[in-house]
Design an enzyme around this catalytic site. Structure first.
Site, PDB file in Angstrom:
ATOM      1  N   SER A  65       0.839  -1.191   0.000  1.00 19.12           N
ATOM      2  CA  SER A  65       0.000   0.000   0.000  1.00 19.12           C
ATOM      3  C   SER A  65       0.878   1.247   0.000  1.00 19.12           C
ATOM      4  O   SER A  65       1.641   1.468   0.949  1.00 19.12           O
ATOM      5  CB  SER A  65      -0.910   0.020   1.237  1.00 19.12           C
ATOM      6  N   LEU A 120     -16.412   9.493   0.355  1.00 25.68           N
ATOM      7  CA  LEU A 120     -16.397   9.286  -1.093  1.00 25.68           C
ATOM      8  C   LEU A 120     -16.188   7.817  -1.449  1.00 25.68           C
ATOM      9  O   LEU A 120     -15.927   7.485  -2.600  1.00 25.68           O
ATOM     10  CB  LEU A 120     -15.301  10.139  -1.726  1.00 25.68           C
ATOM     11  N   SER A 122     -13.911   5.386  -0.597  1.00 23.72           N
ATOM     12  CA  SER A 122     -12.612   4.842  -0.990  1.00 23.72           C
ATOM     13  C   SER A 122     -12.554   3.341  -0.731  1.00 23.72           C
ATOM     14  O   SER A 122     -11.862   2.607  -1.458  1.00 23.72           O
ATOM     15  CB  SER A 122     -11.487   5.561  -0.253  1.00 23.72           C
ATOM     16  N   ASP A 167     -22.370   1.679  -3.630  1.00 23.32           N
ATOM     17  CA  ASP A 167     -20.999   2.149  -3.834  1.00 23.32           C
ATOM     18  C   ASP A 167     -20.247   1.263  -4.822  1.00 23.32           C
ATOM     19  O   ASP A 167     -19.539   1.761  -5.707  1.00 23.32           O
ATOM     20  CB  ASP A 167     -20.250   2.199  -2.501  1.00 23.32           C
TER      21      ASP A 167
END
Length: 381
Positions: A65, A120, A122, A167
């Site tokens: 990551s 949002l 993610s 989503d």
């Protein structure tokens, strides 16, 4: 970030990676309706999670990551990892395996430019980019809807959030300059043009963090389910709030506590608002659509009880500001952002006004995020 992810992969694992992206989202109207089988109106945005990935030998995957500057090795035969971001990837791989996909081991690097803590989605973008990419790398292909369900069940089984499917659907299927009117019961959807000439969407981040895995989110869902269970004792065909109208709700109101009744009433009214709002978008009536955004916030704050003082304060400024067509809190609530539809000529002065008054009240400067409706998950050449 796209270049950074690709370069990090080269440095750690060498060549041979494929590059993918999946976007975050905004939801223009229709909040907390998805898990009640109702309608939502999301749009994909031009902020993404980027993933560089290639198949690897063996059964263990190596994942790095960029955002968290850490890596793990993963095998779905093992217990779920403790690292929070890795549980999403473990969940996606596991859910795809449940659906008959033999996901190969892989090397991967990912990172995102979706602002964190702004509601949002993610997390859905992370699920979607891995699902889309691993589906592309596998011989057994799943449809976008099946991939969306894999992402949703990742949240349920591995994260502890009983979310709907909105989503993941918009992250996988979004289109530029179009928003998705999604029926969360049937998963039928319509892409509606969204090109508001002379105005723009802008998010104002309250800088108040929230956790979707918190008890309040799941409590709202259970309150809606209690209302449905009461009505279903009398009307067996009712399985979701989608099946209930206001007249039916009022018929059995005496059997509900006040909070259950108000939660259910909000969801029913929000579905009606959304369908009217879609009609207005089809006719190019963005001012009329904005009115429904204002009404949505009022319901979320007063009936569903998921707003907070900071969100209400921003929205009150917007409601009284000339040139703001619509404004509502967005996301699970208890923090996050207010989404505003603002005329181009008023936008700069409006944002200055919010910044000045919010800083005076709360001692914080809210973050602003321009929203561009973009495309869904994709492979990049």
């Amino acid at each position: 970030m796209k270049n950074r992810v690709f370069e990090e992969f080269l440095a750690r694992f060498g060549s041979g990676a494929r590059l993918y992206a999946a976007p975050g989202r905004v939801n223009l109207i229709g909040e907390h309706t998805d898990y009640n089988g109702g309608f939502v109106l999301p749009g994909a945005i031009d902020r993404c999670i980027w993933l560089a990935v290639r198949p690897a030998a063996g059964r263990r995957s190596r994942i790095w990551s960029v955002d968290f500057d850490e890596g793990i090795e993963l095998n779905i035969a093992d217990e779920p990892p403790r690292v929070s971001w890795a549980r999403y990837i473990y969940g996606v791989v596991s859910e795809m395996a449940r659906r008959g996909v033999d996901v190969p081991a892989f090397d991967a690097v990912f990172g995102g430019d979706i602002p964190s803590g702004a509601g949002l989605s993610s997390s859905a973008a992370l699920e979607s980019v891995f699902a889309f990419a691993l589906n592309d790398l596998s011989e057994r292909k799943l449809t976008p809807v099946e991939l969306a369900r894999a992402g949703q069940m990742t949240e349920h089984r591995y994260i502890g959030v009983r979310c709907g499917i909105m989503d993941q659907m918009i992250s996988l299927l979004g289109e530029r300059d179009r928003v998705m009117r999604l029926d969360c019961r049937s998963l039928e959807y319509e892409m509606i043009p969204f090109r508001p000439e002379g105005c723009r969407l802008v998010l104002i981040d309250s800088m108040v963090s929230h956790s979707l895995a918190g008890t309040e989110y799941n409590l709202r869902r259970s309150q809606c389910e209690r209302g449905v269970a009461i009505i279903a004792r009398h009307v067996p065909r009712v399985t979701l709030l989608r099946d209930v109208g206001l007249d039916m709700l009022d018929t059995y109101r005496s059997e509900m506590d006040e909070w259950v009744y108000r939660r259910c009433r909000y969801v029913i009214e929000e579905n009606v608002r959304l369908l009217i709002g879609c009609d207005r978008l089809r006719s190019g009536d963005y001012a009329g659509f904005g009115e429904k955004m204002f009404e949505s916030h009022r319901g979320l704050s007063q009936e569903y009880g998921v707003s907070c003082g900071e969100l209400d304060f921003i929205q009150e400024i917007a409601r009284g500001y000339d040139g703001v067509l619509g404004s509502r809190m967005m996301g699970g609530g208890f923090g996050g952002c207010v989404l505003n539809l603002v005329s181009d000529g008023a936008c700069e002065s409006f944002l200055d006004e919010v910044d000045r008054r919010y800083a005076a009240r709360y001692g914080l400067h809210p973050r602003t995020i321009d929203v561009v409706i973009g495309g869904g998950a994709r492979r990049l050449e």
